[in-house]
Enzyme design. Structure first.
Site, PDB file in Angstrom:
ATOM      1  N   ASP A  49       0.964  -1.167   0.033  1.00 24.07           N
ATOM      2  CA  ASP A  49      -0.061  -0.008  -0.141  1.00 24.07           C
ATOM      3  C   ASP A  49       0.924   1.271  -0.055  1.00 24.07           C
ATOM      4  O   ASP A  49       1.594   1.441   0.996  1.00 24.07           O
ATOM      5  CB  ASP A  49      -0.910   0.070   1.266  1.00 24.07           C
ATOM      6  CG  ASP A  49      -2.278   0.944   1.154  1.00 24.07           C
ATOM      7  OD1 ASP A  49      -2.102   1.767   0.175  1.00 24.07           O
ATOM      8  OD2 ASP A  49      -2.893   0.827   2.100  1.00 24.07           O
ATOM      9  N   ASP A  50       0.774   2.167  -1.210  1.00 24.39           N
ATOM     10  CA  ASP A  50       1.478   3.259  -1.157  1.00 24.39           C
ATOM     11  C   ASP A  50       3.255   3.045  -1.340  1.00 24.39           C
ATOM     12  O   ASP A  50       3.996   4.080  -1.207  1.00 24.39           O
ATOM     13  CB  ASP A  50       1.534   4.150   0.122  1.00 24.39           C
ATOM     14  CG  ASP A  50       0.228   4.914   0.069  1.00 24.39           C
ATOM     15  OD1 ASP A  50      -0.870   4.345  -0.695  1.00 24.39           O
ATOM     16  OD2 ASP A  50      -0.156   5.941   0.711  1.00 24.39           O
ATOM     17  N   CYS A  89      -5.909   4.445  -3.747  1.00 25.29           N
ATOM     18  CA  CYS A  89      -6.190   3.160  -3.276  1.00 25.29           C
ATOM     19  C   CYS A  89      -7.315   2.579  -3.849  1.00 25.29           C
ATOM     20  O   CYS A  89      -7.416   1.531  -4.612  1.00 25.29           O
ATOM     21  CB  CYS A  89      -6.373   3.227  -1.832  1.00 25.29           C
ATOM     22  SG  CYS A  89      -4.829   4.000  -0.845  1.00 25.29           S
ATOM     23  N   LYS A 148      -6.212  -5.359   3.629  1.00 23.77           N
ATOM     24  CA  LYS A 148      -6.995  -4.086   3.191  1.00 23.77           C
ATOM     25  C   LYS A 148      -8.218  -4.591   2.164  1.00 23.77           C
ATOM     26  O   LYS A 148      -7.708  -5.099   1.447  1.00 23.77           O
ATOM     27  CB  LYS A 148      -6.053  -2.925   2.985  1.00 23.77           C
ATOM     28  CG  LYS A 148      -6.951  -1.880   2.253  1.00 23.77           C
ATOM     29  CD  LYS A 148      -5.847  -0.752   2.081  1.00 23.77           C
ATOM     30  CE  LYS A 148      -6.454   0.394   1.282  1.00 23.77           C
ATOM     31  NZ  LYS A 148      -5.439   1.474   0.993  1.00 23.77           N
ATOM     32  N   HIS A 150     -11.092  -1.889   1.404  1.00 24.89           N
ATOM     33  CA  HIS A 150     -11.335  -0.427   0.852  1.00 24.89           C
ATOM     34  C   HIS A 150     -12.059  -0.518  -0.244  1.00 24.89           C
ATOM     35  O   HIS A 150     -12.051   0.528  -1.277  1.00 24.89           O
ATOM     36  CB  HIS A 150      -9.943   0.252   0.750  1.00 24.89           C
ATOM     37  CG  HIS A 150     -10.170   1.893   0.905  1.00 24.89           C
ATOM     38  ND1 HIS A 150      -9.077   2.662   0.473  1.00 24.89           N
ATOM     39  CD2 HIS A 150     -11.036   2.309   1.354  1.00 24.89           C
ATOM     40  CE1 HIS A 150      -9.382   3.891   0.823  1.00 24.89           C
ATOM     41  NE2 HIS A 150     -10.634   3.841   1.254  1.00 24.89           N
ATOM     42  N   HIS A 304       1.677   2.209   4.299  1.00 26.75           N
ATOM     43  CA  HIS A 304       0.526   3.424   4.296  1.00 26.75           C
ATOM     44  C   HIS A 304       0.801   4.245   5.806  1.00 26.75           C
ATOM     45  O   HIS A 304       0.966   3.355   6.859  1.00 26.75           O
ATOM     46  CB  HIS A 304      -0.926   2.844   4.302  1.00 26.75           C
ATOM     47  CG  HIS A 304      -1.660   3.941   3.753  1.00 26.75           C
ATOM     48  ND1 HIS A 304      -2.309   4.947   4.433  1.00 26.75           N
ATOM     49  CD2 HIS A 304      -2.451   4.028   2.876  1.00 26.75           C
ATOM     50  CE1 HIS A 304      -3.114   6.065   3.931  1.00 26.75           C
ATOM     51  NE2 HIS A 304      -3.293   5.382   2.916  1.00 26.75           N
ATOM     52  N   ASP A 356      -0.300  -0.823  -4.781  1.00 26.62           N
ATOM     53  CA  ASP A 356      -1.458  -0.172  -5.436  1.00 26.62           C
ATOM     54  C   ASP A 356      -1.305   1.031  -6.476  1.00 26.62           C
ATOM     55  O   ASP A 356      -1.994   1.187  -7.152  1.00 26.62           O
ATOM     56  CB  ASP A 356      -2.520   0.012  -4.795  1.00 26.62           C
ATOM     57  CG  ASP A 356      -2.218   0.729  -3.517  1.00 26.62           C
ATOM     58  OD1 ASP A 356      -0.957   1.290  -3.278  1.00 26.62           O
ATOM     59  OD2 ASP A 356      -3.079   1.145  -2.233  1.00 26.62           O
ATOM     60  N   HIS A 357      -0.300   1.721  -6.387  1.00 23.55           N
ATOM     61  CA  HIS A 357       0.257   2.980  -6.992  1.00 23.55           C
ATOM     62  C   HIS A 357       1.592   3.352  -6.557  1.00 23.55           C
ATOM     63  O   HIS A 357       2.211   2.718  -5.541  1.00 23.55           O
ATOM     64  CB  HIS A 357      -0.823   4.058  -6.885  1.00 23.55           C
ATOM     65  CG  HIS A 357      -1.392   4.345  -5.504  1.00 23.55           C
ATOM     66  ND1 HIS A 357      -0.655   4.723  -4.479  1.00 23.55           N
ATOM     67  CD2 HIS A 357      -2.436   4.044  -4.681  1.00 23.55           C
ATOM     68  CE1 HIS A 357      -1.369   5.024  -3.323  1.00 23.55           C
ATOM     69  NE2 HIS A 357      -2.495   4.515  -3.608  1.00 23.55           N
ATOM     70  N   LYS A 381       1.790   9.552  -5.652  1.00 25.47           N
ATOM     71  CA  LYS A 381       0.563   9.245  -5.442  1.00 25.47           C
ATOM     72  C   LYS A 381      -0.589  10.168  -5.730  1.00 25.47           C
ATOM     73  O   LYS A 381      -0.394  11.268  -5.419  1.00 25.47           O
ATOM     74  CB  LYS A 381       0.203   8.531  -4.081  1.00 25.47           C
ATOM     75  CG  LYS A 381      -1.190   8.497  -3.552  1.00 25.47           C
ATOM     76  CD  LYS A 381      -0.886   7.849  -2.081  1.00 25.47           C
ATOM     77  CE  LYS A 381      -2.577   7.973  -1.382  1.00 25.47           C
ATOM     78  NZ  LYS A 381      -2.570   7.393  -0.111  1.00 25.47           N
TER      79      LYS A 381
END
Length: 593
Positions: A49-50, A89, A148, A150, A304, A356-357, A381
């Site tokens: 994540d991130d 996300c 996660k 989301h 994150h 994810d990015h 991001k």
């Protein structure tokens, strides 16, 4: 650290040959095993994540220690032009799960909100969307999601779970239905709708001051105001305060929760033991399903903010809290890979790692950087066009089937994972909708040298910011930018002072004519081309423009999941452990696996 167990194991020759035979069968479609689970590969998908693409050793970082991910790359295939379908996300994960751009399911911004804000909102991944988990479930796979989500929870009532993972093809879920935010840590400044929250607090103070002024003036006889009027205004002020504080005042309790399947198990979650709980669940899932086949989507909470890191890793990296969290993430991944190997599954498991990015450049605490590094790539991001916002790690591993040490620079997408795993299990992608991803099986195996993507379209919210053309005859990768964010301060490469850069409005620049880059010569997008510097400038702009027009013909209106009515916190939708609003429970133990 690399595990000696992972280095030293060797499976029997018969078992080693099994994945190769299966792969050839799937690729050539000359046989279709129907009953033997052993002929179906286990699927392990790991998403950070991130995480910035420049944060890993195998992508050029020599100051952060990521030995387990690096070993995965050494033993497998590494993609260097792997792209998220969205720079945030919720939309990125929706596209990953469905193989379709997120706007096709309404899972991208139609207003200022670009990701789901509450567990108790009514927006989320629509029930009519098909995830890869659902297809694998139909092909006899156990399907688990740990970490996660989301993608929403409820639609109309608490417990309808219309957006829940178990309603989208997963038969087991343990983790956060929402996402980590600063609000999950009482010691951090607020994050969810922080600007609106500050504005509402200002209005409340203004109302309170006005009411106190009226009451004081009436008491002292400065002016005549009826007590009923003062009382009525005080009541209005109280109702206004309650209307927003009932949500924003309890963000940690409402959003920072853990669920097992349909039940809330911890509310609010205890951050210090979350990583151990996730690891314990992942290892347990692998052990329970070692006779397979299984799909495990390990959707990590790392890296994150608020960067929850255990004491064993605090202060150990060269890059502060963020670096500590990255190194802990690598350790956790190593433990999961050890579980795969310890259960004799290494040679029968297709493993994938990504983010994810891009890294979150604006995440700072004073002078401390709390977000990732995107290497040579501009932006981060939230930026749908610049490479730093969408270029992510892409590592595929399957011993004996995928060649070790192979590096591929072709343009690929997170959306490609959907058709890839569907092909591996002998399934078919849905034929009643647009699927934007393409199977990577031929590319990964070396049967094809070129990506199936001639064009890729890069959105920020529902706004097309850029498009990429992989010119087949020359091999050039052209990138056309129609809209870019305005960095603050100018030239900073990010929008410091706000959460992420905007997609539209006064904070962006529309380029007429568009900006053009040749990524094959200028991957950092440092030198925009002009008609004087590039003879093909007008031809490329025209060809990409025609492709954009064709692409837009595939779009159709769908209900917007991020509309104001869907985004708002609704108390009747709030997942709750106990009796609402007194929601509270905690898991026993420290989560030690």
């Amino acid at each position: 650290m690399r595990s000696a167990a992972r280095r030293g194991r060797a499976a029997p020759a018969a078992r080693d040959s099994l994945p190769v035979l299966l792969f050839l069968c799937l690729l050539l479609k000359t046989c279709e095993p129907k009953t033997a689970n052993a002929f179906k590969p286990n699927i392990l998908l790991i998403m950070a994540d991130d995480l910035g693409t420049g944060d890993l050793g195998c992508y050029g970082n020599n100051t952060l220690r990521t030995p387990n991910i690096d070993q995965l790359a050494e033993e497998g295939v590494r993609l260097t032009q792997h792209l998220a379908a969205a720079p945030l996300c919720t939309p990125s994960r929706a596209a990953f799960l469905t193989g379709r751009h997120s706007f096709r399911s309404g899972m991208d911004a139609s207003n200022g909100y670009r990701a789901l804000q509450w567990n108790a909102g009514s927006g989320g991944l629509p029930e009519n969307e098909t995830t890869f988990a659902r297809i694998l479930q139909q092909h006899g796979y156990a399907t688990g999601l740990i970490g996660k989500w989301h993608q929403g929870v409820n639609c109309a009532s608490r417990g309808d779970h219309c957006h829940h993972p178990l309603n989208h093809g997963f038969d087991y879920f343990y983790g956060m239905p929402f996402t980590l935010t600063n609000d999950c840590d009482p010691g951090r400044p607020p994050e969810v709708d922080a600007a609106l929250r500050a504005q509402l607090w200002g209005y409340t103070q203004f109302l309170a001051l006005g009411i106190l002024t009226l009451a004081a003036g009436q008491t002292c006889g400065f002016f005549s105001v009826s007590a009923r009027a003062v009382t009525g205004m005080a009541g209005v002020g109280c109702l206004f305060f309650i209307s927003w504080y009932s949500s924003f005042g309890f963000v940690r309790r409402w959003n920072c929760i853990l669920m097992r399947n349909h039940d809330v198990t911890e509310q609010p979650m205890v951050l210090e033991k979350t990583a151990s709980l996730m690891l314990k669940e992942a290892v347990s899932y692998i052990e329970r399903h070692k006779h397979g086949p299984f799909l495990l989507f390990l959707s990590l909470l790392h890296v994150h903010i608020p960067l929850v890191t255990t004491s064993a890793f605090l202060g150990k990296s060269q890059h502060g809290l963020y670096g500590d969290n990255v190194e802990e993430m690598d350790w956790l991944i190593g433990k999961v890979l050890n579980a795969i190997e310890d259960n004799g599954l290494k040679n029968s498991t297709f493993t994938y790692f990504t983010s994810d990015h891009g890294g979150h450049l604006e995440a700072r605490d004073g002078h401390s950087q709390l977000g990732g590094w995107n290497g040579i790539y501009k932006g981060g991001k939230g930026m749908g066009g610049w490479e730093g916002g969408i270029r992510v790690p892409g590592i595929f591993h399957w011993p004996g089937v995928l060649p070790a040490g192979r590096v591929i620079g072709e343009p690929t997408s997170l959306m490609d994972v959907f058709p890839t795993v569907v092909q591996l299990v002998g399934g078919e992608v849905p034929q009643d909708r647009v699927i934007d991803g393409h199977s990577l099986v031929p590319l990964l195996q070396g049967a094809e040298a070129r990506s199936a993507h001639e064009f890729l379209f890069h959105y920020c919210g529902q706004h097309l910011h850029a498009a990429r053309w992989h010119q087949k005859d020359s091999g050039s990768v052209w990138k056309v930018h129609y809209t870019t964010p305005q960095f603050h301060p100018e030239g900073a490469g990010a929008c410091y002072g706000r959460g992420v850069c905007p997609c539209s409005g006064e904070g962006v620049t529309h380029h007429r004519p568009p900006l053009l880059f040749d990524l094959s010569r200028d991957p950092s997008e440092a030198r925009p081309l002009t008609p004087d510097s590039e003879p093909l400038y007008h031809a490329v702009i025209a060809r990409v423009g025609a492709a954009v027009s064709e692409h837009r013909q595939t779009l159709s209106p769908v209900p917007q999941q991020f509309s104001m009515s869907n985004i708002l916190w609704k108390p009747w939708l709030q997942p709750c452990c106990g009796h609402f609003p007194f929601c509270s429970c905690h898991e026993d133990g420290d989560g030690t696996p």
